[in-house]
Design a protein around this motif. Structure first.
Motif, mmCIF file in Angstrom:
data_model
loop_
_atom_site.group_PDB
_atom_site.id
_atom_site.type_symbol
_atom_site.label_atom_id
_atom_site.label_comp_id
_atom_site.label_asym_id
_atom_site.label_seq_id
_atom_site.Cartn_x
_atom_site.Cartn_y
_atom_site.Cartn_z
ATOM 1 N N LEU A 89 0.844 -1.204 0.000
ATOM 2 C CA LEU A 89 0.000 0.000 0.000
ATOM 3 C C LEU A 89 0.875 1.247 0.000
ATOM 4 C CD1 LEU A 89 -2.850 -0.756 2.594
ATOM 5 C CD2 LEU A 89 -2.843 -1.123 0.130
ATOM 6 N N THR A 90 0.335 2.332 -0.541
ATOM 7 C CA THR A 90 1.072 3.600 -0.488
ATOM 8 C C THR A 90 0.939 4.192 0.921
ATOM 9 O OG1 THR A 90 -0.842 4.911 -1.118
ATOM 10 C CG2 THR A 90 0.529 4.056 -2.921
ATOM 11 N N GLN A 93 -2.534 5.400 1.453
ATOM 12 C CA GLN A 93 -3.500 4.324 1.708
ATOM 13 C C GLN A 93 -3.357 3.775 3.127
ATOM 14 O OE1 GLN A 93 -2.476 1.875 -1.708
ATOM 15 N NE2 GLN A 93 -4.485 2.240 -2.645
ATOM 16 N N ARG A 96 -4.925 6.333 5.374
ATOM 17 C CA ARG A 96 -6.380 6.372 5.154
ATOM 18 C C ARG A 96 -7.047 5.163 5.832
ATOM 19 N NH1 ARG A 96 -9.722 9.194 1.663
ATOM 20 N NH2 ARG A 96 -7.982 10.371 0.807
ATOM 21 N N TYR A 97 -6.400 3.992 5.691
ATOM 22 C CA TYR A 97 -6.954 2.784 6.311
ATOM 23 C C TYR A 97 -6.955 2.931 7.839
ATOM 24 C CZ TYR A 97 -7.214 -1.883 8.270
ATOM 25 O OH TYR A 97 -7.567 -2.961 9.035
ATOM 26 N N ASP A 126 2.509 9.026 -2.189
ATOM 27 C CA ASP A 126 2.234 8.038 -3.246
ATOM 28 C C ASP A 126 3.280 6.929 -3.291
ATOM 29 O OD1 ASP A 126 -0.056 9.343 -4.064
ATOM 30 O OD2 ASP A 126 1.105 10.781 -5.251
ATOM 31 N N GLN B 6 -12.217 -2.475 2.069
ATOM 32 C CA GLN B 6 -11.548 -1.517 1.174
ATOM 33 C C GLN B 6 -10.046 -1.814 1.074
ATOM 34 O OE1 GLN B 6 -12.571 2.108 -0.264
ATOM 35 N NE2 GLN B 6 -10.975 1.022 -1.358
ATOM 36 N N ARG B 7 -9.417 -2.066 2.219
ATOM 37 C CA ARG B 7 -7.973 -2.338 2.222
ATOM 38 C C ARG B 7 -7.660 -3.606 1.428
ATOM 39 N NH1 ARG B 7 -4.393 -5.405 4.567
ATOM 40 N NH2 ARG B 7 -5.988 -6.561 5.691
ATOM 41 N N TRP B 10 -7.844 -2.817 -2.207
ATOM 42 C CA TRP B 10 -6.620 -2.127 -2.659
ATOM 43 C C TRP B 10 -5.515 -3.137 -2.950
ATOM 44 C CZ3 TRP B 10 -6.826 1.948 1.821
ATOM 45 C CH2 TRP B 10 -7.590 3.041 1.425
ATOM 46 N N LEU B 11 -5.401 -4.120 -2.047
ATOM 47 C CA LEU B 11 -4.292 -5.073 -2.176
ATOM 48 C C LEU B 11 -4.550 -6.131 -3.249
ATOM 49 C CD1 LEU B 11 -3.388 -5.718 1.571
ATOM 50 C CD2 LEU B 11 -1.906 -4.690 -0.133
ATOM 51 N N THR B 14 -6.661 -5.776 -8.271
ATOM 52 C CA THR B 14 -5.942 -4.909 -9.213
ATOM 53 C C THR B 14 -6.420 -5.224 -10.629
ATOM 54 O OG1 THR B 14 -4.157 -6.496 -9.458
ATOM 55 C CG2 THR B 14 -3.895 -4.844 -7.734
#
Lengths: 306, 447
Positions: A89-90, A93, A96-97, A126, B6-7, B10-11, B14
């Motif tokens: 994750l950036t 992110q 935010r999480y 980023d 959500q996490r 993200w992971l 893709t």
């Protein structure tokens, strides 16, 4: 802010925490110190509701951590000594999480930006967390722990592996968080580092509370002073003992430490009196808190008791 | 949106992964349709179902388990445990977030399966699709439950091998169940003829719900949210009732049906106790905490702390007493299970003795080897020692070590009670030696 009463925790055949009781005031930074195996990490994990103690009570900002661990987590931030990050994750992110998982209301964007700016990560938002350096990873982990503005922040060896510059920046950050009203509990083996920001010291040994005390003056109207004389300190000691507003006199060789009630005027008056009395004054200054000496004194005291 | 979901998106979710998977599956279905002499309705549905099992069940099951094991490996589990997310959000966020790509591939496979059907209005393919979805949720839920069980046992999980093997086995099991569901004949359950496929769909859906609920309860444990063992007991009663439906089907006599259910209850609850005691984390300090809470009068905490295997063993005891009492009502000859009658009492005592041994070895110098040590001792007690004694014609002595439960249940119970007393002495000595810190008093003033 944190009240711990009669906290006991056991591993098989070993009492890791034994009837530990203390209260940490709002806005304090408490240095949690003690030898390896003293129970520091266990205490921190119990405070955060990550372990269930055998007995006792932990209350954080009015919430019983053992009864309501999830509710208490909104009030708590914790950085483990062996923390991990979501490498793919950036930075944005990750933050935010952490904000969403700790119920930060509304759009987390401004909070993410503010936290990143505070931790000097704004230009890395980023970047993938897995590509950050050790120091930046540490900052991101702290960012995740404080993004929801917890009332209490618990940090287990936060400065380990950091270079001196990063440690200094960390100390500045802790003072900033304290100024915001946050209560911090920090464990470290590097006492000189804790000296930079700690207001209180909590010493554990063999699971028992050896000492819990305030560092430096007890209140804002007091200051810690130290003087050194050229010859026999008896005259200086006699003068100090005779004056009002002076307390906690400790003499070691030709150096005398004490607390003085009052501000600059009281200090100037004392200096004038010492010079007039011709006690052989060589140095007269505000004392920096010597955590190392204080810690060793307490441990020696505990040895004598046991 | 659920932050955990959500996490995981993200992971996992893709564009590259989704396009690769969907492209591969589409190519598989198109090529199967082109090269199949019977047209799209021939091999494509079979290929689509096989793809679903491979992607949504096996791979999805693996991903569901890894969603927790990855956290342990990457040392992010404490951060998750420190979040304010409730256990249910954490459970479904992981379960459906980590498997999002697998579900996308699964949905495409089911679309291909339904699209290739010749009879568009038939209910059968929709029921098969529903069974597929329920089976996938069941496997993924079990995998997540298994991973959380591992997390309770050890925070140092290094390998992904275990969860892959588990997922593969579960996929095979699911395929077997799906095979059964394809049969046309009806199922007799509690004396009623049920159409096989709809029954299987409903049964799978309910077991899937149990698996997800089990994962949720285990998540509660990991997040330090106190739970009581009612759900475990309800699950065991549900399993007893479910299996019992197949066994009492032809029995018109309610007394005999009750005898079967009571004897089955002993078997299911003892089986559940073995499973829970061997598989779940056995906190060595649990009895010390129980004593502390009991002394402090904290009954609620006692209920939260009591291990589930002990609770199900107690329920098995209730069933054993019930089964023994029901046996007084008439001859015991109709089914094998019904004929157990008073023999359920020594069956229960066997379980009690075995689990006493397991707990005692858990208090030994190498608690991490408690399971292996227990299995070795059980092999000695059930097989080797009685076998040698019988070979030497010491039959009476062999009957003391391995008391026969059917022939003389009450004498067997007496012999087993003696063995349990010996185990209890061993257990108490180990507890005092290894668990209680030297020169400490139990705290209990403040709870």
């Amino acid at each position: 802010m944190i009240t711990v009463r009669g906290l006991s925790f056991e591993y098989p055949g070993k009492r890791a925490l034994d009837d530990v009781t203390f209260t940490l005031g709002r806005g304090s930074i408490t240095a949690l110190v003690g030898p390896n195996g003293a129970g520091k990490t266990t205490l921190m994990r119990c405070l955060c509701g990550l372990e269930r103690p055998l007995a006792g009570e932990v209350v954080v900002d009015g919430i019983d951590v053992i009864e309501e661990p999830r509710a208490s987590h909104e009030k708590l931030g914790y950085l483990s000594d062996f923390f991990g990050l979501y490498a793919e994750l950036t930075v944005a992110q990750c933050l935010r999480y952490a904000a969403a998982a700790n119920h930060v209301p509304g759009d987390a964007g401004p909070r993410v930006a503010a936290t990143a700016a505070r931790l000097q990560l704004a230009d890395r938002l980023d970047q993938a967390a897995g590509t950050l350096s050790r120091g930046l990873r540490q900052r991101l982990a702290i960012g995740q722990a404080i993004i929801h503005a917890p009332r209490v922040l618990v940090l287990d060896e936060p400065a380990s592996g950091l270079d001196p510059e990063a440690r200094h920046a960390l100390a500045a950050l802790f003072r900033e968080l304290q100024a915001d009203g946050m209560t911090l509990l920090v464990s470290s083996h590097i006492l000189a580092e804790l000296e930079e920001y700690a207001t209180d010291m909590l010493i554990l040994r063999d699971g028992r509370l050896v000492e819990f005390r305030q560092l430096g003056p007890a209140h804002a109207g007091q200051r810690q002073l130290v003087l050194r004389v050229a010859g026999d300190p008896a005259a200086a000691l006699a003068l100090l003992r005779a004056r009002s507003g002076i307390d906690g006199i400790e003499a070691q060789s030709r150096e005398i430490a004490f607390t003085l009630e009052g501000g600059d005027e009281a200090q100037a008056a004392l200096l004038a009196a010492l010079v007039t009395a011709n006690v052989g004054l060589v140095a007269f200054t505000e004392a920096a808190p010597d955590l190392q000496a204080s810690y060793l004194r307490s441990m020696r005291g505990a040895d004598l008791v046991s | 949106m659920n932050p955990e979901f959500q996490r995981n998106l993200w992971l996992e979710f893709t564009m590259q992964r989704v396009l690769t998977l969907c492209g591969t599956l589409l190519a598989l279905f198109v090529l199967t349709g082109l090269f199949d002499a019977h047209g799209p309705g021939g091999m494509v549905p079979i290929a689509a179902l096989a793809a679903f099992v491979g992607v949504a069940v096996a791979w999805g099951g693996h991903l569901a388990g890894e969603s927790v094991l990855d956290e342990l490996r990457d040392r992010t589990w404490d951060q998750q445990r420190m979040s304010a997310l409730d256990p249910w959000s954490m459970t479904w966020g992981k379960l459906f977030g980590a498997t999002s790509v697998a579900w996308t591939g699964g949905a495409l496979s089911l679309a291909a399966y339904l699209g290739a059907q010749r009879e568009a209005l038939s209910l059968h393919p929709w029921l098969v699709a529903a069974a597929c979805v329920a089976g996938a949720v069941f496997v993924q839920g079990l995998s997540l439950l298994g991973a959380l069980t591992l997390a309770r046992r050890s925070k140092r999980v290094k390998t992904v091998f275990g969860s892959r093997v588990a997922a593969a086995l579960l996929a095979i099991g699911w395929a077997y169940l799906a095979g059964i569901a394809r049969g046309e004949d009806a199922l007799d359950w509690y004396g009623i003829a049920w159409p096989r496929l709809p029954f299987t769909v409903v049964a799978l859906a309910l077991f899937a719900a149990w698996a997800v609920f089990g994962a949720y309860r285990m998540m509660c444990e990991e997040l330090q949210v106190p739970t009581r063992p009612w759900v475990w007991l309800t699950f065991l009663l549900y399993v007893t009732g479910f299996i019992g439906g197949f066994l009492v089907g032809e029995l018109a006599d309610p007394l005999r049906a009750l005898r079967v259910l009571a004897a089955l209850g002993v078997v299911v609850c003892c089986g559940g106790s073995y499973l829970a005691a061997f598989a779940l984390y056995r906190d060595p300090l649990v009895f010390r905490r129980l004593v502390t809470y009991w002394r402090a009068g904290a009954g609620r905490r006692v209920a939260e702390e009591v291990p589930v295997w002990a609770v199900s063993l107690a329920l098995a005891g209730v069933f054993a007493v019930l089964s023994t009492l029901l046996a007084l009502g008439g001859p015991l000859t109709v089914t094998k299970l019904e004929s157990l009658g008073p023999a359920t009492l020594p069956v229960w005592l066997y379980a009690l003795r075995d689990l006493c041994l397991l707990v005692a070895f858990g208090y030994g110098p190498r608690p991490e080897r408690a399971e292996v040590s227990t299995l070795i001792w059980l092999a000695l007690l059930y097989w080797l020692v009685p076998g040698i004694l019988k070979m030497l014609h010491f039959t009476a002595l062999a009957a003391l070590v391995l008391p026969p439960v059917i022939e003389a249940p009450y004498r067997a119970s007496l012999a087993l009670a003696t063995q349990i007393a010996v185990c209890a002495v061993f257990l108490a000595a180990s507890y005092r030696r290894r668990i209680v810190p030297p020169a400490t008093q139990l705290p209990g003033a403040t709870l």
